[in-house]
Design a protein around this motif. Sequence first.
Motif, PDB file in Angstrom:
ATOM      1  N   ALA C 312       0.833  -1.209   0.000  1.00 24.39           N
ATOM      2  CA  ALA C 312       0.000   0.000   0.000  1.00 24.39           C
ATOM      3  C   ALA C 312       0.864   1.253   0.000  1.00 24.39           C
ATOM      4  N   VAL C 313       1.952   1.214   0.783  1.00 26.45           N
ATOM      5  CA  VAL C 313       2.844   2.367   0.824  1.00 26.45           C
ATOM      6  C   VAL C 313       3.438   2.609  -0.559  1.00 26.45           C
ATOM      7  N   GLU C 314       3.855   1.535  -1.191  1.00 25.48           N
ATOM      8  CA  GLU C 314       4.435   1.641  -2.526  1.00 25.48           C
ATOM      9  C   GLU C 314       3.455   2.294  -3.502  1.00 25.48           C
ATOM     10  N   GLN C 315       2.231   1.744  -3.506  1.00 26.69           N
ATOM     11  CA  GLN C 315       1.212   2.265  -4.396  1.00 26.69           C
ATOM     12  C   GLN C 315       0.952   3.739  -4.158  1.00 26.69           C
ATOM     13  N   PHE C 316       0.743   4.064  -2.895  1.00 23.99           N
ATOM     14  CA  PHE C 316       0.180   5.361  -2.531  1.00 23.99           C
ATOM     15  C   PHE C 316       1.225   6.458  -2.477  1.00 23.99           C
ATOM     16  N   VAL C 317       2.410   6.117  -1.949  1.00 24.70           N
ATOM     17  CA  VAL C 317       3.402   7.164  -1.694  1.00 24.70           C
ATOM     18  C   VAL C 317       4.481   7.212  -2.772  1.00 24.70           C
ATOM     19  N   MET C 318       4.743   6.048  -3.400  1.00 30.77           N
ATOM     20  CA  MET C 318       5.798   6.060  -4.404  1.00 30.77           C
ATOM     21  C   MET C 318       5.238   6.194  -5.818  1.00 30.77           C
ATOM     22  N   LYS C 319       4.159   5.415  -6.072  1.00 30.84           N
ATOM     23  CA  LYS C 319       3.601   5.475  -7.427  1.00 30.84           C
ATOM     24  C   LYS C 319       2.525   6.533  -7.573  1.00 30.84           C
ATOM     25  N   GLY C 320       1.981   6.997  -6.401  1.00 29.73           N
ATOM     26  CA  GLY C 320       0.951   8.018  -6.451  1.00 29.73           C
ATOM     27  C   GLY C 320      -0.392   7.485  -6.911  1.00 29.73           C
ATOM     28  N   GLU C 321      -0.660   6.223  -6.644  1.00 28.22           N
ATOM     29  CA  GLU C 321      -1.954   5.665  -7.033  1.00 28.22           C
ATOM     30  C   GLU C 321      -2.815   5.420  -5.802  1.00 28.22           C
ATOM     31  N   GLY C 322      -4.118   5.454  -6.012  1.00 23.38           N
ATOM     32  CA  GLY C 322      -5.045   5.251  -4.902  1.00 23.38           C
ATOM     33  C   GLY C 322      -5.012   3.812  -4.416  1.00 23.38           C
ATOM     34  N   VAL C 323      -5.412   3.617  -3.164  1.00 22.06           N
ATOM     35  CA  VAL C 323      -5.527   2.264  -2.629  1.00 22.06           C
ATOM     36  C   VAL C 323      -6.904   2.124  -1.993  1.00 22.06           C
ATOM     37  N   PRO C 324      -7.417   0.875  -1.893  1.00 20.79           N
ATOM     38  CA  PRO C 324      -8.747   0.704  -1.298  1.00 20.79           C
ATOM     39  C   PRO C 324      -8.747   1.080   0.186  1.00 20.79           C
ATOM     40  N   LYS C 325      -9.889   1.509   0.656  1.00 17.09           N
ATOM     41  CA  LYS C 325     -10.014   1.955   2.050  1.00 17.09           C
ATOM     42  C   LYS C 325      -9.855   0.771   3.009  1.00 17.09           C
ATOM     43  N   LYS C 326     -10.200  -0.411   2.555  1.00 22.18           N
ATOM     44  CA  LYS C 326      -9.940  -1.586   3.388  1.00 22.18           C
ATOM     45  C   LYS C 326      -9.227  -2.645   2.574  1.00 22.18           C
ATOM     46  N   ILE C 327      -8.101  -3.110   3.082  1.00 18.37           N
ATOM     47  CA  ILE C 327      -7.380  -4.187   2.413  1.00 18.37           C
ATOM     48  C   ILE C 327      -7.419  -5.392   3.348  1.00 18.37           C
ATOM     49  N   PHE C 328      -8.483  -6.175   3.212  1.00 13.07           N
ATOM     50  CA  PHE C 328      -8.696  -7.299   4.107  1.00 13.07           C
ATOM     51  C   PHE C 328      -8.508  -8.608   3.359  1.00 13.07           C
ATOM     52  N   VAL C 329      -7.949  -9.594   4.033  1.00  9.24           N
ATOM     53  CA  VAL C 329      -7.877 -10.934   3.448  1.00  9.24           C
ATOM     54  C   VAL C 329      -8.684 -11.873   4.328  1.00  9.24           C
ATOM     55  N   ALA C 330      -8.975 -13.062   3.804  1.00 12.32           N
ATOM     56  CA  ALA C 330      -9.795 -14.006   4.564  1.00 12.32           C
ATOM     57  C   ALA C 330      -8.916 -14.834   5.500  1.00 12.32           C
ATOM     58  N   PRO C 331      -9.340 -15.020   6.749  1.00 10.69           N
ATOM     59  CA  PRO C 331      -8.611 -15.925   7.641  1.00 10.69           C
ATOM     60  C   PRO C 331      -8.714 -17.356   7.134  1.00 10.69           C
ATOM     61  N   LYS C 332      -7.739 -18.168   7.487  1.00 13.62           N
ATOM     62  CA  LYS C 332      -7.746 -19.547   7.024  1.00 13.62           C
ATOM     63  C   LYS C 332      -7.694 -20.495   8.218  1.00 13.62           C
ATOM     64  N   THR C 333      -8.550 -21.514   8.189  1.00 13.69           N
ATOM     65  CA  THR C 333      -8.584 -22.453   9.307  1.00 13.69           C
ATOM     66  C   THR C 333      -7.673 -23.641   9.012  1.00 13.69           C
ATOM     67  N   TYR C 334      -6.880 -24.013  10.013  1.00 12.17           N
ATOM     68  CA  TYR C 334      -6.046 -25.204   9.886  1.00 12.17           C
ATOM     69  C   TYR C 334      -6.463 -26.238  10.910  1.00 12.17           C
ATOM     70  N   ASP C 335      -6.561 -27.509  10.475  1.00 11.39           N
ATOM     71  CA  ASP C 335      -6.742 -28.591  11.427  1.00 11.39           C
ATOM     72  C   ASP C 335      -5.881 -29.768  10.967  1.00 11.39           C
ATOM     73  N   ALA C 336      -6.073 -30.928  11.577  1.00 12.39           N
ATOM     74  CA  ALA C 336      -5.193 -32.053  11.276  1.00 12.39           C
ATOM     75  C   ALA C 336      -5.179 -32.384   9.780  1.00 12.39           C
ATOM     76  N   LYS C 337      -6.290 -32.121   9.105  1.00  9.23           N
ATOM     77  CA  LYS C 337      -6.396 -32.503   7.690  1.00  9.23           C
ATOM     78  C   LYS C 337      -5.490 -31.664   6.786  1.00  9.23           C
ATOM     79  N   ASN C 338      -5.378 -30.374   7.077  1.00  7.48           N
ATOM     80  CA  ASN C 338      -4.636 -29.526   6.137  1.00  7.48           C
ATOM     81  C   ASN C 338      -3.394 -28.870   6.725  1.00  7.48           C
ATOM     82  N   ILE C 339      -3.045 -29.301   7.942  1.00  6.29           N
ATOM     83  CA  ILE C 339      -1.923 -28.619   8.582  1.00  6.29           C
ATOM     84  C   ILE C 339      -0.631 -28.794   7.793  1.00  6.29           C
ATOM     85  N   GLY C 340      -0.549 -29.895   7.067  1.00  7.62           N
ATOM     86  CA  GLY C 340       0.637 -30.166   6.255  1.00  7.62           C
ATOM     87  C   GLY C 340       0.845 -29.147   5.161  1.00  7.62           C
ATOM     88  N   THR C 341      -0.212 -28.463   4.767  1.00  6.03           N
ATOM     89  CA  THR C 341      -0.095 -27.509   3.660  1.00  6.03           C
ATOM     90  C   THR C 341       0.482 -26.176   4.111  1.00  6.03           C
TER      91      THR C 341
END
Lengths: 325, 503, 355
Positions: C312-341
Amino acid sequence: MSTQALDAKTTVSKFRLSGGASGIVIALIVLIVALGVASPRFLSVGNLTDITRQAVFVAIIAFGATLVIAMRGIDLSVGSTLAFTGLIAADLMNRGFNPFVSVAASLAVGTLIGIVNGVLVAKVRIADFIVTMAMMVITRGLIMVYTEGIPLTGLSNPSFQAFGQGFVGFVPMPVLVTILTFAAVYFLLYQTRFGRYTLSIGSNPEAARLVGIRIDRVKIAVYALTGFLAALSGVLLTSRLEAAMPEAGEGYELDVIAAVVMGGTSLAGGKASLLGTAAGAVLMAVVRNGLNILNVNTFWHQVVIGAIILLAVCADKFGGRSRDT
Amino acid sequence: MDQSELALKITGVGKRFGATNALSSISMNLAKGEVLGLVGENGAGKSTLMKILSGAHVRDEGEIEVDGVRVEIREPADAQRVGIGIIYQELSLFPDLDAVENIFIGREMSIGKSPNITAPLRKRAMRECARRILNDVLSVEIDLDCPVGALTLAQRQIVEIARTLNSNAKILIMDEPTEALEKAERERLVRIINDLKQAGKSVIYVSHKLDEVLRICDRVVVMRDGACVADLPASTLDVNKMIGLMIGGSLAKQFPTKTSPGADPILKVEGLSRRGAFDNVNFELHEGEILGVAGLEGSGKSRLLRALFGDGASDSGRILLKGRSISIGSISGAMNNGIAFLPAERKTEGIFAEHSVGWNLTASSLSKFGGVRLDRRAERIQCINHIRKMGIKSEGPQQPIGKLSGGNQQKVLLARWLLTEPDVLLLEEPTRGIDIKAKADVYQLIASSAQTGKGIIVVSSDNTELLGLCHRILVMFEGEAVGMLDSASASEETIASLSIQRT
Amino acid sequence: MKRSFCNSLAAGLLAAVVLPGVAFAADYGAVFPGILMDKVIPPTGKEAKPQVKTNRPLKVGFLPTAMDTYYQRVLAGVKEEIDRAGGPSTIQLLVQAPKSQSATDDQVRTMEAWINERVDAIAVALYNEGALEPLIRRATEAGIPVFLFNSPVADDPYYVSDIGYDQSDGGRAQAQWIVDNYKDKGEVKIAVLEGLPGPHTAQRMKGFNEVLSKYPNLKIVAKQPAGWVRAQGLTVTENMLTAHPDVDILVALYDEMALGGLQALKARKLNGKIAIVGYENMKEANDAIKVGDFAATVDTGAKEEGRNIIRAVEQFVMKGEGVPKKIFVAPKTYDAKNIGTFDPADYIYVAKNTK
């Protein structure tokens, strides 16, 4: 006066001696009965074991703080010392040292912190509040410098784990350690010159000086003892959690002072009730246990704990009125 | 006496505390411009009566009239309102505030008609008023800007008198006002009392110093066991008569017979000096001798005594104990050399108030009772022995020391030091604030300790005491030992003139 | 001072007119992988405007609420992304952490110092609602863009972008794991270790309850605070187990408390029998899943959050481009089945060894 009357007097005064903690003991009994009525599970052996095991960390430090407060002093550094020494034990073990060596080193460092507190208070004559507050901040800061806020884990040595988690018969190891500590401090306080000197300094520092007590030495020893006990508590907690937490013991200094004062030891110094302190520490654990068991709403916890502290101190005032006049 | 000239009239005043009758039906009068002496043993009820007049206690029965008007005194503010002011034995000033602030404490002058607590103070007016009271009324010079804690005891007392006068008191109660004062200061106080009397104020003068009471007061009321036993003009009384009335019989003898000291010096002091405290002091103390040290406050007598106990080092000079040169660098060092010290201030330097008689008794000799673990049985036996030997009136070693009378507390402290089995016993004002019977007991204990071969040094501001008790008297002035008198031939006048020689 | 205030006021007014159009136009997915566009909110117009700063290195302040395991991971992401962008000669990172979680006054001091020092951008984590708003406004008016991260209550109009994840999504993920694994298992009793009362606890619980309330057989029988810390997680779990020995699932709103709870279960030999659902995917929690002591934990993308800050800093302060007001990602659940990944490198800063 007849011999009978003399005997009666002696009995009364003996009762008072051990009953110095009458107020807090009454408060504790009332609370335990009330919680026992409110929840049938409260009085189960398992729960009572849990409570004692939860009380030990504050209790052990509070035994030392009882002497500090009876000497008209204060030690705010105990919580940070607990975390710092726990960290040292954990770090040494992670570096491959034998657990006994690590624990011994940790206890030595705790004692050293106490000695530094004591020297600054007794020799350099800086106010105890300032010295121990500075020590509190410094040690907590050093912890953060070293851990960067991340707990030290992986303490898998079984003999170290046994220290905080094991049982001797049906008595949890930490509770046993606490009982032994209580006995040792009790002996020091009531059966030795050291205890007399400590209380004398709290009662009348000038008179203590003029009867030839080396006040500075006694003070340093009392702070050193408290530092040692804070380290003991730190080692127990680290073993119990199998991790040294950077934020461990935060706020313990106040819990400790509350336990001591609830137990009937006056902040004005001169008198100490070690039994009361033990009861005070247990009372704090009982209150927190009760709140959890009764599933009391989160937002009320602090209010209830504060109110119980006030009530316990009032009970002690009321119960102890005859002593003061 | 004309009723209209009465400043105070007390009729049938009584007070009980639980089962004890502290005061029973006290009646007395106080005329305007009269100085009334009130004497009695400790516990006779003097303090209770004064506390009733000043509002600290409330009477159970009886009537109080001020200027012919019946008054109710339920709290200190009431007493102040009707014009009764009290000057306490323990000074009740604020040590960090200056004289002006103390004189006006609680009655500050503020700007505005009905000023509230945040109104600005009229500092200059208060200062002027305080100066007027001190200079014009009391004719004394006191530094108005100095915190009163830095003033001398006598000056502080004058500030307290000024404070009482400032509250427009017509009746002044003085409770042991000269107890801690030196002679010259006492004289000034006597003058002030006379001035107050001329100005039409009435004074109730409570004191143990009977000769002084006779000199200052017009009339004397003697109390015993909560009752008035005599109300007589001072001119008809003498000290022995007063003592007889106070104790309800006659005191056999105040001072014990002196026995002659041994020939061997036990303590020898040579050229002992400390800059600003005492200079080139020389004396010898013999076995079995009681040596008095006289001098004004600030003469160095107390600092000399304390230096011998390792409390404050000396710069130069020698101390020889039984012919052996010793250096005393600390209190424990002095104790190891067999030196003991009884300090003057019982409450702040002596007793451990929360603790028992036994605890207090053994405080300086705990190492006698076992190694690591205290042998409390042995301790208790020793305590019981000493309580009996010293004639301490108590319920036993476990009684809190705070419940004992001052005299008995003092005996406990004396026992504390005798228990260390010292060779040299240093006593500082050993009978301050204790009653006549206890004084006689303490004198007896000191004398019998001397008979066992101990050397004893007594520092006191009571010259009568020094003459009656001691073999010889060292007089100090401005840090120097200016005379050594044989008490058999010396008089109070010679001590006094040596004490103030160059003024 | 006065002039710069006028300048920034003018800039603010300009931005208010120009920005709204820009904000929704771009496709942010390319810059911020995995961004949840449905979380984006419109700008208020009071934010700093994009700028092209040419001074190097760019000074960027990084100010978490405290230094702990979580923020260390965020910081690892920040550092790796700086390396990618050209290293310390391009972006100079200033890191300050208050002494404890609630020491907002420490944050105030640091912000003031940075504003006076005229840093180029500030990234700050807020603990409380309305916290630091005056400071964020001052920075914005001084022309310093402020980015928020891991702030459950981004409620003032001045910040440029709020970077992190939706706390209630974390709670939802925990609940969803329970639903997926227990919805057909009859009555299931759940005990919850909350944190200190506050927005983190409130939002996580909100998402958790939202999902769980649709399944009446999944019951919360106890819910108690354990102050975010392990020692309290231990004692509170002990106490809750006394009252409810028949609990099936222990949920903790933070892995530290869950690890304390695990100690309590171990002492009663209940580890593996009562399912522990943690939050944060701390290293120890991750290991606990592998040995079966933990059932699941929720990874909130701490390292990605750190990367997104620098992006976001790169976009906004170096390139001078707008950024979204919220930059959210989805949490990910890990259990015994996918912990290896899960890639363990995600825990640490991996220095870039080839330029």
